[in-house]
Design a protein around this motif. Structure first.
Motif, PDB file in Angstrom:
ATOM      1  N   UNK A  50       0.951  -1.337  -0.017  1.00  0.00           N
ATOM      2  CA  UNK A  50      -0.054  -0.016  -0.070  1.00  0.00           C
ATOM      3  C   UNK A  50       0.850   1.229  -0.104  1.00  0.00           C
ATOM      4  N   UNK A  51       1.969   1.241   0.904  1.00  0.00           N
ATOM      5  CA  UNK A  51       3.010   2.388   0.797  1.00  0.00           C
ATOM      6  C   UNK A  51       3.700   2.466  -0.526  1.00  0.00           C
ATOM      7  N   UNK A  52       3.846   1.438  -1.206  1.00  0.00           N
ATOM      8  CA  UNK A  52       4.493   1.505  -2.598  1.00  0.00           C
ATOM      9  C   UNK A  52       3.704   2.059  -3.611  1.00  0.00           C
ATOM     10  N   UNK A  53       2.457   1.722  -3.497  1.00  0.00           N
ATOM     11  CA  UNK A  53       1.426   1.915  -4.496  1.00  0.00           C
ATOM     12  C   UNK A  53       0.846   3.567  -4.242  1.00  0.00           C
ATOM     13  N   UNK A  54       0.491   3.807  -2.994  1.00  0.00           N
ATOM     14  CA  UNK A  54      -0.144   5.134  -2.686  1.00  0.00           C
ATOM     15  C   UNK A  54       0.761   6.062  -2.118  1.00  0.00           C
ATOM     16  N   UNK A  55       2.042   5.828  -1.830  1.00  0.00           N
ATOM     17  CA  UNK A  55       2.982   6.528  -1.223  1.00  0.00           C
ATOM     18  C   UNK A  55       4.262   6.298  -1.589  1.00  0.00           C
ATOM     19  N   UNK A  56       4.649   6.376  -3.117  1.00  0.00           N
ATOM     20  CA  UNK A  56       5.957   5.942  -3.463  1.00  0.00           C
ATOM     21  C   UNK A  56       7.034   6.591  -2.907  1.00  0.00           C
ATOM     22  N   UNK A  57       6.869   7.986  -2.808  1.00  0.00           N
ATOM     23  CA  UNK A  57       8.030   8.903  -2.224  1.00  0.00           C
ATOM     24  C   UNK A  57       8.248   8.426  -0.557  1.00  0.00           C
ATOM     25  N   UNK A  58       7.209   8.144   0.013  1.00  0.00           N
ATOM     26  CA  UNK A  58       7.465   7.576   1.435  1.00  0.00           C
ATOM     27  C   UNK A  58       8.420   6.565   1.491  1.00  0.00           C
ATOM     28  N   UNK A  59       8.013   5.449   0.387  1.00  0.00           N
ATOM     29  CA  UNK A  59       8.419   4.206   0.268  1.00  0.00           C
ATOM     30  C   UNK A  59      10.275   4.281   0.037  1.00  0.00           C
ATOM     31  N   UNK A  60      10.546   5.257  -0.963  1.00  0.00           N
ATOM     32  CA  UNK A  60      11.806   5.445  -1.208  1.00  0.00           C
ATOM     33  C   UNK A  60      12.532   5.799   0.051  1.00  0.00           C
ATOM     34  N   UNK A  61      12.150   6.608   0.895  1.00  0.00           N
ATOM     35  CA  UNK A  61      12.650   7.097   2.022  1.00  0.00           C
ATOM     36  C   UNK A  61      12.962   6.082   3.139  1.00  0.00           C
ATOM     37  N   UNK A  62      11.941   5.320   3.436  1.00  0.00           N
ATOM     38  CA  UNK A  62      11.964   4.267   4.432  1.00  0.00           C
ATOM     39  C   UNK A  62      12.580   2.816   3.781  1.00  0.00           C
ATOM     40  N   UNK A  63      12.794   2.725   2.647  1.00  0.00           N
ATOM     41  CA  UNK A  63      13.161   1.365   2.032  1.00  0.00           C
ATOM     42  C   UNK A  63      14.767   1.166   2.525  1.00  0.00           C
ATOM     43  N   UNK A  64      15.081   0.183   3.359  1.00  0.00           N
ATOM     44  CA  UNK A  64      16.605   0.203   3.448  1.00  0.00           C
ATOM     45  C   UNK A  64      17.192  -0.534   2.366  1.00  0.00           C
ATOM     46  N   UNK A  65      16.537  -1.356   1.668  1.00  0.00           N
ATOM     47  CA  UNK A  65      17.505  -2.097   0.820  1.00  0.00           C
ATOM     48  C   UNK A  65      17.770  -1.515  -0.709  1.00  0.00           C
ATOM     49  N   UNK A  66      16.833  -0.427  -1.050  1.00  0.00           N
ATOM     50  CA  UNK A  66      17.349   0.611  -2.057  1.00  0.00           C
ATOM     51  C   UNK A  66      17.210  -0.292  -3.535  1.00  0.00           C
ATOM     52  N   UNK A  67      16.705  -1.289  -3.645  1.00  0.00           N
ATOM     53  CA  UNK A  67      16.781  -1.671  -5.260  1.00  0.00           C
ATOM     54  C   UNK A  67      15.911  -0.561  -5.886  1.00  0.00           C
ATOM     55  N   UNK A  68      16.632  -0.219  -7.256  1.00  0.00           N
ATOM     56  CA  UNK A  68      15.853   0.243  -8.072  1.00  0.00           C
ATOM     57  C   UNK A  68      16.576   0.069  -9.576  1.00  0.00           C
TER      58      UNK A  68
END
Ligand SMILES: [Zn+2]
Length: 261
Positions: A243-261
Motif C-alpha cells: 500500500x505504501x509502495x502504490x499510494x505513497x511511493x515517495x515515502x517508500x523511497x525514504x524508508x526502504x533500506x534495501x534501495x533496489x531500483x
C-alpha cells in the motif's frame, strides 16, 4: 461541487457496506449476494433502514434492533474508511465533464486495490487466509491496467518473479525443514503485485514485508505476546508495504533500506 463530494462519499459508504458482507462471508464460504444480511446472533433479517452505512449503527447505538447484541465497531469503521478511500482517490482536480474513461478506469483500479487490501487485511488477521476470490478480483483489475500502462517485460517478469520467488523459497523450506512458510494466498498476492509493481518493485515488497514480519514477530515473542509456534498471518505485512509502495511511493523511497531500483 459539494454535491459531487457527497455523492462520491456515499458511493464509498455503500461499497464499504458491501465490503463488510465480503469480509464476513468469504472466509465462511457463504455467497456474497444471497441471502440478505441478518443478525449473526438472533438470525433476524436486517431491514433496509437498519442497513444504512454508519447512520444505522449510530441510531441503533451499536446494537441489533431485535436482540440487543452488540454490533462490532468494525462495521461502521470499514464503511467510513471506504468512504474516505473514495474521496481521496476520485479525480476531483479534473472538471467533471473533462473526466475521461481512462481517468475513471484509473480511479476504479486504485479504489479496488484499496478495498481488496482492506478486506484481505481483516480476513487474514481473523482467519489466517487470503481468499482466492479476492485475489482473482485484484488480478482482474490490475492485469488490464498493467497491460495498458507498462511494457510487457515489466509485468511479465514482475509477475513471474513475484510468484516464483516466494513459491520456490517456500518449497525449499518445506523440503529442507518440513515447515510451511508462506500460504498459497500470500504467494498469489505477491504474483499479482509483481504484475503491478514490476520485478524490482515486487522484490522490494518481498524484502520489506519479510523484514517487517521478522522484526514485529521477534518483538511479539520478546514481549511474550506470542511464542515461536503461534500461527501468524503474513498477509498484513505484504499489504501494508505494498500500500505504501502504490499510494505513497515517495515515502517508500525514504524508508526502504534495501534501495533496489
Ligand atoms: Zn440480533
Amino acid at each position: 461541487m459539494i454535491a459531487i463530494y457527497l455523492l462520491i462519499f456515499i458511493f464509498g459508504l455503500l461499497i464499504g457496506s458491501f465490503l463488510n458482507v465480503v469480509i464476513y462471508r468469504l472466509p465462511r464460504e457463504m455467497s456474497v449476494v444471497r441471502p440478505r444480511s441478518s443478525c449473526t446472533n438472533c438470525g433476524k433479517q436486517i431491514k433496509w433502514y437498519q442497513n444504512i452505512p454508519v447512520f444505522s449503527y449510530l441510531i441503533l447505538r451499536g446494537k441489533c434492533g431485535e436482540c440487543d447484541v452488540k454490533i462490532g465497531i468494525k462495521y461502521p469503521l470499514v464503511e467510513l474508511l471506504v468512504g474516505i478511500f473514495a474521496l481521496l482517490l476520485f479525480p476531483f482536480d479534473i472538471p467533471i465533464l473533462n473526466i475521461t474513461h481512462l481517468d475513471l478506469f484509473k480511479f476504479i483500479v486504485e479504489f479496488s486495490i484499496a478495498c481488496v487490501f482492506l478486506a484481505h487485511f481483516i480476513i487474514d488477521i481473523e482467519h489466517q487466509l487470503l481468499p482466492d476470490k479476492l485475489n482473482l478480483y485484484l488480478l482482474a483489475v490490475v492485469a488490464p491496467y498493467a497491460f495498458l500502462s507498462f511494457p510487457p517485460h515489466y509485468w511479465v517478469i514482475g509477475g513471474l518473479v513475484g510468484f516464483l520467488g516466494p513459491y520456490l523459497v517456500t518449497l525449499l523450506f518445506l523440503k529442507l525443514r518440513g515447515v510451511v512458510g508462506l500460504g498459497g494466498g500470500d504467494i498469489k498476492l505477491f504474483g499479482i503485485l509483481g504484475i503491478l509493481l514490476g520485478p524490482v518493485g515486487v522484490i522490494n515488497t518481498i524484502f520489506m514485508s519479510s523484514l517487517a514480519g521478522s522484526v514485529i514477530g521477534l518483538l511479539l515473542i520478546a514481549t511474550k505476546k506470542m511464542n515461536k509456534d503461534t500461527a501468524l498471518a503474513f498477509g498484513p505485512y505484504i499489504l501494508v508495504v505494498a500500500a505504501v509502495q502504490i499510494f505513497f511511493p515517495e515515502v517508500f523511497e525514504l524508508i526502504n533500506p534495501f534501495g533496489f531500483n
